[in-house]
Write an enzyme that holds these catalytic residues in place. Structure first.
Site, PDB file in Angstrom:
ATOM      1  N   PHE A 138       0.856  -1.192   0.000  1.00  0.00           N
ATOM      2  CA  PHE A 138       0.000   0.000   0.000  1.00  0.00           C
ATOM      3  C   PHE A 138       0.883   1.230   0.000  1.00  0.00           C
ATOM      4  CE2 PHE A 138      -2.406   3.516   1.723  1.00  0.00           C
ATOM      5  CZ  PHE A 138      -3.544   3.452   0.938  1.00  0.00           C
ATOM      6  N   ASP A 223       9.205   2.602   1.662  1.00  0.00           N
ATOM      7  CA  ASP A 223       8.032   3.321   2.133  1.00  0.00           C
ATOM      8  C   ASP A 223       7.910   3.035   3.630  1.00  0.00           C
ATOM      9  OD1 ASP A 223       5.535   4.144   2.934  1.00  0.00           O
ATOM     10  OD2 ASP A 223       4.465   3.351   1.188  1.00  0.00           O
ATOM     11  N   LYS A 252       2.844   9.156   8.539  1.00  0.00           N
ATOM     12  CA  LYS A 252       1.946   8.910   9.680  1.00  0.00           C
ATOM     13  C   LYS A 252       2.435   9.409  11.049  1.00  0.00           C
ATOM     14  CE  LYS A 252      -1.011   5.316   7.833  1.00  0.00           C
ATOM     15  NZ  LYS A 252      -0.605   4.763   6.537  1.00  0.00           N
TER      16      LYS A 252
HETATM   17  C1  PLP Z   1      -0.891   5.129   5.154  1.00  0.00           C
HETATM   18  C2  PLP Z   1       0.145   4.745   4.184  1.00  0.00           C
HETATM   19  C3  PLP Z   1       0.378   5.490   3.022  1.00  0.00           C
HETATM   20  C4  PLP Z   1      -0.510   6.650   2.622  1.00  0.00           C
HETATM   21  O1  PLP Z   1      -0.408   7.702   3.517  1.00  0.00           O
HETATM   22  P1  PLP Z   1      -1.501   8.898   3.434  1.00  0.00           P
HETATM   23  O2  PLP Z   1      -0.989   9.875   4.460  1.00  0.00           O
HETATM   24  O3  PLP Z   1      -2.809   8.295   3.801  1.00  0.00           O
HETATM   25  O4  PLP Z   1      -1.482   9.425   2.072  1.00  0.00           O
HETATM   26  C5  PLP Z   1       1.417   5.128   2.208  1.00  0.00           C
HETATM   27  N1  PLP Z   1       2.203   4.085   2.497  1.00  0.00           N
HETATM   28  C6  PLP Z   1       2.029   3.338   3.610  1.00  0.00           C
HETATM   29  C7  PLP Z   1       2.955   2.208   3.896  1.00  0.00           C
HETATM   30  C8  PLP Z   1       0.989   3.644   4.483  1.00  0.00           C
HETATM   31  O5  PLP Z   1       0.788   2.885   5.561  1.00  0.00           O
END
Ligand code: PLP
Length: 398
Positions: A138, A223, A252
């Site tokens: 994700f 990420d 986050k």
């Molecule tokens: C939550 C998340 C995102 C997206 O972040 P947003 O602030 O909602 O755009 C991207 N990568 C990972 C691994 C995430 O957990």
């Protein structure tokens, strides 16, 4: 307003993108939040791994208060002291030499993808445009990041999607070896998959990915939007495998609850983001940067990381003994305080989340059959014990 009034207002005027739980949370303190009817909950989700120091941590609150009285926003046309200090702090404690600030995880990944492509172009590798990511990953909801996301459910209805993306199974070096080649700009991976079900790769996987990228001239992007800023017990999750990427995204947990994202990169890569190449109006503005500076200092400074590791081990151990006695749980996995509880075939996470909520505990899910626990890093043993007692009860009633 009470829960019901807020829910009615919300359902009438907001776009119906979220299937929300039928409560409105109005106040928080440490591990606790309260709904509009005065009900208290222990928060084991922390706004999806965002409020890592708990709700309204005094240092973060004080930093926001002071900054709000001083200067909220000026634009990146000017130098911004808390932004520069935050960049230094992140650089001093990670692989990176430079930082770029934005406002969310998707925006950080979008920028990371742009940076990787631009870097390859600048080196004369014009054919290297492709991003290889993993299935069940994700990376966000913008067009490029939902395309990089290895799950079809986020893509439905939004085509045409940008080109230049391909996918390999996570934790499979052979598949990656097959996929990475002359056209690869970068490999984009979560060091531990979050939304995809809290999947921890095999020991050595990330190192092999690093070696493959080096051998084939591809960049490695981690990420760490969910795993970063102490969530897994080290500042970045990749530190535990002793592997450094070329680019890393954060968001986050970075702002202690205030919206901020970051792209971190090595010097040679960061150079490709010269003046005019990339920008954002709000990114790293004085308010967000001050909140983040207080958050990151606290996460790095005190006993937070060792505490996170201790509590994470305690939580995993307790969950594993619960799993051993309960047919409904097939696996417990995670690092630090990012933990997934996979339910057996035929069970769903959703109803369990609701049952726990009725008992005063907020938890999340990651996919259909995985409960996700991501409490503030300040969670204590007694709170974990309370959750475990409730979970045992709820599982027993299945
Ligand atoms: C939550 C998340 C995102 C997206 O972040 P947003 O602030 O909602 O755009 C991207 N990568 C990972 C691994 C995430 O957990």
């Amino acid at each position: 307003m009470g829960n019901q009034e807020i829910i009615e207002l919300s359902e009438q005027y907001l776009m119906p993108t979220y299937a929300r739980f039928p409560v409105a949370l109005v106040r928080g303190q440490g591990m606790r939040v309260w709904d509009a009817d005065g009900r208290q909950y222990l928060d084991f989700l922390a706004g999806i791994a965002v409020c890592s120091l708990g709700h309204c941590h005094p240092r973060v609150t004080e930093a926001i208060r002071t900054q709000a009285e001083t200067l909220l926003h000026v634009s990146n046309l000017y130098h911004i002291e808390p932004q520069a200090r935050l960049a230094r702090l992140l650089v001093e404690h990670t692989f990176a030499d430079r930082a770029f600030f934005c406002n969310s995880g998707a925006e950080a990944n979008e920028g990371a993808i742009k940076l990787a492509r631009k870097y390859q172009k600048d080196r004369g590798e014009r054919q290297r445009t492709e991003i290889v990511s993993a299935t069940m990953s994700f990376h966000g909801r913008t067009l490029a990041t939902l395309t990089a996301t290895g799950q079809d459910k986020v893509k439905l209805g939004f085509d045409p999607l940008p080109t230049g993306f391909s996918y390999v199974p996570y934790d499979d070096v052979d598949a990656l070896t097959e996929a990475v080649g002359e056209k690869t700009a970068a490999v984009l991976l979560e060091p531990l998959q979050g939304e995809g079900g809290i999947r921890v790769p095999s020991p050595g996987y990330l190192r092999q990915v690093r070696e493959l990228c080096d051998a084939r001239g591809a960049l490695l992007i981690f990420d760490e939007v969910q795993t970063g800023v102490g969530r897994t017990g080290t500042f970045l999750a990749c530190e535990q495998e002793d592997v450094a990427p070329d680019i890393c995204s954060l968001a986050k947990g970075l702002g202690g609850g205030v919206a901020i994202g970051a792209i971190l990169a090595r010097e040679t890569v960061a150079e490709s983001f010269g003046p005019g190449t990339h920008a954002t109006t709000f990114g790293g503005n004085p308010l967000a940067a001050a909140a983040s500076l207080a958050t990151v200092r606290t996460v790095l400074g005190e006993a937070i990381l060792p505490h996170c590791r201790r509590m994470g081990e305690y939580l995993l151990e307790k969950l594993r003994s619960l799993a051993a006695e309960n047919r409904a749980v097939v696996e417990v996995r995670g690092r630090g305080l990012l933990v997934g509880v996979e339910l057996a075939e035929g069970y769903l996470a959703g109803p369990l989340v609701r049952e726990l909520m009725d008992r005063g505990f907020l938890v999340g899910s990651a996919g259909e059959r995985v409960l996700r626990l991501a409490p503030p890093l300040i969670v204590e043993r007694e709170e974990i014990d309370a959750l475990l007692a409730a979970l045992e009860e709820v599982l027993g009633a299945l």
